[in-house]
Design an enzyme around this catalytic site. Structure first.
Site, PDB file in Angstrom:
ATOM      1  N   ILE A  41      54.792   5.426  27.503  1.00  0.00           N
ATOM      2  CA  ILE A  41      54.155   4.266  27.987  1.00  0.00           C
ATOM      3  C   ILE A  41      53.080   4.582  29.111  1.00  0.00           C
ATOM      4  O   ILE A  41      53.911   5.097  30.356  1.00  0.00           O
ATOM      5  CB  ILE A  41      55.165   3.251  28.408  1.00  0.00           C
ATOM      6  CG1 ILE A  41      56.145   3.312  27.345  1.00  0.00           C
ATOM      7  CG2 ILE A  41      54.604   2.007  28.620  1.00  0.00           C
ATOM      8  CD1 ILE A  41      55.654   2.801  25.768  1.00  0.00           C
ATOM      9  N   GLU A  51      40.811  -1.767  21.876  1.00  0.00           N
ATOM     10  CA  GLU A  51      41.696  -0.486  22.410  1.00  0.00           C
ATOM     11  C   GLU A  51      41.427   0.766  21.954  1.00  0.00           C
ATOM     12  O   GLU A  51      41.384   1.671  22.651  1.00  0.00           O
ATOM     13  CB  GLU A  51      43.213  -0.848  22.093  1.00  0.00           C
ATOM     14  CG  GLU A  51      43.634  -2.289  22.794  1.00  0.00           C
ATOM     15  CD  GLU A  51      44.754  -2.636  22.504  1.00  0.00           C
ATOM     16  OE1 GLU A  51      45.558  -1.767  21.929  1.00  0.00           O
ATOM     17  OE2 GLU A  51      45.517  -3.636  22.594  1.00  0.00           O
ATOM     18  N   GLY A  74      36.567  33.856  30.552  1.00  0.00           N
ATOM     19  CA  GLY A  74      38.127  34.317  31.270  1.00  0.00           C
ATOM     20  C   GLY A  74      38.261  32.930  32.322  1.00  0.00           C
ATOM     21  O   GLY A  74      39.286  32.349  32.462  1.00  0.00           O
TER      22      GLY A  74
END
Length: 377
Positions: free
Chosen positions: A157, A242, A340
């Site tokens: 959540i 959403e 790297g």
């Protein structure tokens, strides 16, 4: 890319959001990541600056602005460990449930405090035994007189450990399937509400993600959102916006990863020349630039449809899955071009790499997005 979507006032708002993030979020991200949670006071600061809940009407203390202001917040916050997801969980997702379904009493009680940042909001949907299948929630809220007795557990959540109120998805009629799902507004100071510690994630470490537990919590009946048994329909109604929020965040994060990589390869030298001068580098960047442009064009079109009230679940699902997949592809290629250094935790592209992966999971997994799209084949 020239964009005709935003007006000058949106760009002025963008400047304010950018300054807020640079001053109050960026310098604190490392400390928040170590704690696994942001400083709650950042919401109060955002509220003071007028950056929260832009669509809330003036009657409840808001600016009565449009959803493009929300898109601005998502775009600008995406490079900051997707901190915008915490802001929009509060400002857009929970706020919209209030605006569309809450009683006037609930709106008057909570919306002004949400606008100011005094109260932080969350949505509790996902459970330990289930994710995308909302119909299968096990949390129950059984009517007892003028209260519901709420029991259950929620996980993953956003804003879990900092929230003051949470919209809880629960079964008011466990035998009725989807028609038994309801939404309750729960004050987290009520007896029986317990918050877990922030969850330890591989990415998005500065974002508050946690667990919530409800044990015989007595929630007043007037804290029901909308009608009893209509919760599943309400959730489905809100999902397109959403999911588009995730797409907006994903494409903005991809653009930022691309930008920082172009800067890096221009300055990094190998075998006597800039890494940017190698044909492979140029071709990789050309491919990424093209696909980012495609994604940006599609997302902006979806935002236009949203503003016109025409965005449907299919288009939002397409945007969410394709843009989050693209974000992961972009940051992976950008890490490779950093060599790297791209694998070092303190380098921004490395943080972008681990933060991107969650985008394909939350808001409904990308596999679920394809299920939604396939229904109209």
């Amino acid at each position: 890319m020239n964009r005709n979507l935003f007006r000058p006032e949106h760009e002025l708002f963008r400047d304010s959001v950018r300054r807020f993030l640079q001053q109050h979020v960026g310098p604190k991200l490392e400390g928040w990541a170590e704690r696994g949670c942001f400083d709650r006071a950042v919401f109060s600061t955002a509220g003071e600056l007028g950056l929260l809940c832009p669509t809330v009407p003036e009657a409840y203390g808001g600016p009565s602005a449009d959803l493009l202001y929300s898109a601005v917040v998502l775009e600008e916050a995406a490079p900051y460990s997707n901190f915008g997801l915490s802001l929009t969980m509060h400002s857009e997702i929970v706020t919209n449930y209030f605006l569309h379904f809450a009683s006037e009493t609930l709106k008057a009680k909570w919306l002004p405090r949400m606008v100011s940042g005094e109260a932080v909001a969350a949505l509790a949907m996902t459970e330990p035994d289930g994710g995308s299948d909302v119909k299968a929630v096990r949390a129950t809220a059984l009517r007892e007189g003028d209260h519901y007795r709420l029991n259950g557990a929620k996980t993953f959540i956003s804003n879990a450990t900092t929230c003051d109120l949470v919209v809880v998805v629960a079964k008011t009629d466990p035998a009725a399937g989807a028609k038994g799902v309801s939404l309750l507004v729960v004050d987290t100071t009520l007896p029986g509400v317990k918050k877990g510690s922030p969850l330890k994630k591989i990415g998005l470490k500065a974002q508050d993600t946690g667990e919530l537990f409800f044990e015989d919590v007595l929630v007043p009946v007037d804290h029901l959102l909308g009608e009893e048994g209509r919760g599943f329909a309400y959730l489905m109604q809100e999902l397109p916006w959403e999911r588009l929020q995730i797409a907006v965040s994903a494409i903005a994060a991809a653009e930022d990863a691309y930008r920082m990589t172009v800067e890096y390869v221009r300055g990094r030298r190998a075998f006597g020349q800039a890494v940017a001068d190698f044909q492979n580098t140029r071709f990789v960047l050309a491919e990424l630039k093209t696909e980012i442009r495609i994604g940006r064009t599609f997302v902006d079109r979806c935002l236009q449809q949203l503003m016109q009230g025409e965005l449907d679940a299919e288009a939002a699902s397409m945007a969410k899955y394709w843009c989050s997949d693209l974000q992961c592809k972009v940051v992976d290629a950008c890490v490779q071009l950093h060599g790297g250094y791209g694998f070092m935790a303190e380098v921004p592209i490395a943080r972008a790499y681990v933060d991107a992966r969650a985008q394909r999971i939350y808001g409904g997994t990308n596999e679920i997005m394809k299920e939604v799209i396939s229904r109209n084949l």
